[in-house]
Every structure is written in structure tokens, then in C-alpha cells.
Design an enzyme around this catalytic site. Structure first.
Site, PDB file in Angstrom:
ATOM      1  N   GLY A   1      -2.112  -5.504   8.955  1.00 31.76           N
ATOM      2  CA  GLY A   1      -3.520  -5.862   9.006  1.00 31.76           C
ATOM      3  C   GLY A   1      -4.463  -4.756   8.585  1.00 31.76           C
TER       4      GLY A   1
ATOM      5  N   TYR B   1       0.520   5.676   1.554  1.00 33.36           N
ATOM      6  CA  TYR B   1       0.534   6.377   2.845  1.00 33.36           C
ATOM      7  C   TYR B   1      -0.780   6.185   3.589  1.00 33.36           C
ATOM      8  CZ  TYR B   1       4.861   8.959   2.004  1.00 33.36           C
ATOM      9  OH  TYR B   1       6.179   9.302   1.796  1.00 33.36           O
ATOM     10  N   THR B   2      -0.675   6.027   4.895  1.00 29.39           N
ATOM     11  CA  THR B   2      -1.860   6.019   5.727  1.00 29.39           C
ATOM     12  C   THR B   2      -1.553   6.707   7.046  1.00 29.39           C
ATOM     13  OG1 THR B   2      -3.715   4.668   6.502  1.00 29.39           O
ATOM     14  CG2 THR B   2      -1.508   3.816   6.913  1.00 29.39           C
ATOM     15  N   TYR B   3      -2.609   7.006   7.769  1.00 28.75           N
ATOM     16  CA  TYR B   3      -2.492   7.662   9.078  1.00 28.75           C
ATOM     17  C   TYR B   3      -2.929   6.704  10.163  1.00 28.75           C
ATOM     18  CZ  TYR B   3      -3.990  10.420  13.109  1.00 28.75           C
ATOM     19  OH  TYR B   3      -4.181  10.878  14.388  1.00 28.75           O
TER      20      TYR B   3
ATOM     21  N   GLY C   1       0.801  -1.221   0.000  1.00 27.23           N
ATOM     22  CA  GLY C   1       0.000   0.000   0.000  1.00 27.23           C
ATOM     23  C   GLY C   1       0.829   1.262   0.000  1.00 27.23           C
TER      24      GLY C   1
ATOM     25  N   CYS D   1      -3.768   6.440   1.072  1.00 30.59           N
ATOM     26  CA  CYS D   1      -3.706   5.285   0.171  1.00 30.59           C
ATOM     27  C   CYS D   1      -3.582   5.707  -1.287  1.00 30.59           C
ATOM     28  CB  CYS D   1      -4.905   4.367   0.377  1.00 30.59           C
ATOM     29  SG  CYS D   1      -5.043   3.732   2.058  1.00 30.59           S
TER      30      CYS D   1
ATOM     31  N   ALA E   1      -8.902   0.840   6.401  1.00 29.85           N
ATOM     32  CA  ALA E   1      -7.792   0.575   5.485  1.00 29.85           C
ATOM     33  C   ALA E   1      -7.230  -0.816   5.738  1.00 29.85           C
ATOM     34  CB  ALA E   1      -6.692   1.621   5.662  1.00 29.85           C
ATOM     35  N   ILE E   2      -6.617  -1.380   4.709  1.00 28.12           N
ATOM     36  CA  ILE E   2      -5.993  -2.694   4.795  1.00 28.12           C
ATOM     37  C   ILE E   2      -4.586  -2.597   4.221  1.00 28.12           C
ATOM     38  CG2 ILE E   2      -6.072  -5.096   4.003  1.00 28.12           C
ATOM     39  CD1 ILE E   2      -9.108  -4.817   3.818  1.00 28.12           C
ATOM     40  N   GLY E   3      -3.617  -3.123   4.944  1.00 30.07           N
ATOM     41  CA  GLY E   3      -2.245  -3.205   4.460  1.00 30.07           C
ATOM     42  C   GLY E   3      -1.586  -4.419   5.082  1.00 30.07           C
TER      43      GLY E   3
END
Length: 231
Positions: A156, A72-74, A70, A174, A143-145
Site C-alpha cells: 500500500g 528501495y524504501t525505508y 518499486g 525509490c 510512497a506507494i508500492g
């Protein structure tokens, strides 16, 4: 399969170290599968496909490079992160099926709060339609990663229960700029983290199998469970 919940925020680097140790122990047969629920302090993570242009505010929060898939995520307070360490050798060596099962888990969790989550073929994660914002508008609620090593999963999902949604503005979540981000509370459902945890566990067991709640001891140098020894 162990079900562990950490009440205090867990630093990201410490969580990754514990996950990697636990995944190795699962692969070698020295530890059972584990789902670890926690919160992180406010931070951004960059997955293996992250584009530098998607980090809009690089000085806002710490940025962690990570081996999950994936972009970028927060992560931050009010968001429930669930790290899922499963032995896919004993289940099914199919990453598409595994991601679909994670999506089904999240969707079933949301149903407990009368929220309709949906999957999209071209966008990983779980989405909620927002017709009050306009035709075709959708927001991501989870979100999933994931990462898999020796066919044992780690990293997860993250479910937005009541995070500060403005914190997502420092990135293009994402890598998707055409849609927004929401949470259970933003949708008008006053859900606490413990309530979300109960729904997550019930839905998880329906998809993946029975779990056993384990005590969350202070994190040590080893695997989830606390001490340096494999539980």
C-alpha cells in the site's frame, strides 16, 4: 470494509504473512476488505525493481526483499504505513486507476493539514514543492508500492508523519536521487500519528467507501484481526 490500527510496531515479515493470508481470504470470499495502519521497526525494503547500487548502507538496518512493486524504501517509527487489501474484482480491474486513487487519497489527507501534495507522471508517490530550498526542488512525503494477486491488492502506502529523515540516507529512496524526502513535522506541522490516522480515514472513505473500525488483537498466525481464523 475493516479499518484496523496497530499501536505497537509490527515486524515486517509478520505483516507480510498476515497481508497475504488476508488477501487470499478476500479473494475466496471468506473475509471483508481491510485497511491496516501500523508502524514498522526501522528497516529497508527492496521492491521488485530494486537496484543493488541503491542500497547505500546495507548494514545499517535489516533489509527485506518483498514482492511489491518499486525499488528501495525505508519504514520506521513515526511513519504511518497503510496496507490496503481491496477486491479490485468488485471495483475496477485497472492498476493505473488504483494507483491514482491511492495518490488522491494521500493528497486529500495532506489537505487536512494545509499541505499541498502533488502527483508526478514520471514518479510514483506524492510530492511537496520546496521553493525555500531552491527552484524546482521537491521532496517526497509519501510512497506507494502495491502488489495484486487474483485482483486483490495488498501492500500500500507510507506517509511520513515524523520519522527520522536521516534514516533515508542509507538508500536511494525509490531509485530517485534528484529529490529529497520530507515529513509533516519537517514541514512545520506538528501532527501526531492519531491525528494523521483520523485524516487518513476521512480521506479514504471519500475515495473508496465507508469503513468500520475493528479491534486490533495481538497478531496471530492468521489474518489481520489476530487469531488464526478469518474474521
Amino acid at each position: 470494509m475493516e479499518w484496523r490500527i496497530s499501536d505497537a510496531p509490527v515486524p515486517y515479515a509478520a505483516a507480510v504473512a498476515e497481508m497475504e493470508a488476508r488477501a487470499e481470504a478476500i479473494a475466496s470470499g471468506a473475509a471483508p476488505e481491510c485497511v491496516w495502519l501500523l508502524e514498522h521497526p526501522a528497516l529497508y525494503t527492496a521492491g521488485t525493481s530494486a537496484r543493488e547500487t541503491d542500497l547505500v548502507a546495507p548494514d545499517r538496518f535489516p533489509v527485506h526483499r518483498t514482492g511489491r512493486g518499486g525499488q528501495y524504501t525505508y519504514h520506521g517509527p513515526g511513519q504511518r504505513v497503510a496496507y490496503v487489501m481491496l477486491d479490485l474484482n468488485r471495483r475496477r480491474r485497472d492498476l493505473r486507476a488504483y494507483v491514482a486513487a491511492l495518490e488522491a487519497w494521500i493528497i486529500a489527507t495532506l489537505e487536512a493539514f494545509n499541505v499541498r501534495g502533488e502527483r508526478r507522471e514520471d514518479r510514483v508517490g506524492v510530492w511537496v514543492r520546496r521553493p525555500e530550498k531552491g527552484a524546482g526542488v521537491e521532496d517526497k512525503i509519501a510512497a506507494i508500492g502495491i502488489r495484486v494477486r487474483r485482483w486483490v491488492s495488498f501492500h500500500g502506502i507510507s506517509l511520513n508523519v515524523e520519522p527520522d529523515l536521516s534514516h533515508f540516507s542509507g538508500i536511494v529512496p525509490c531509485g530517485i536521487s534528484g529529490h529529497g524526502v520530507t515529513s509533516l513535522v519537517d514541514l512545520g506541522h506538528l501532527v501526531t500519528l492519531p491525528e494523521a490516522d483520523m485524516a487518513l480515514r476521512a480521506a479514504f472513505e471519500a475515495v473508496f467507501g465507508e469503513t468500520v473500525l475493528v479491534e486490533d488483537r495481538a497478531a496471530g498466525p492468521g489474518v489481520p484481526g489476530g487469531s488464526g481464523d478469518v474474521p
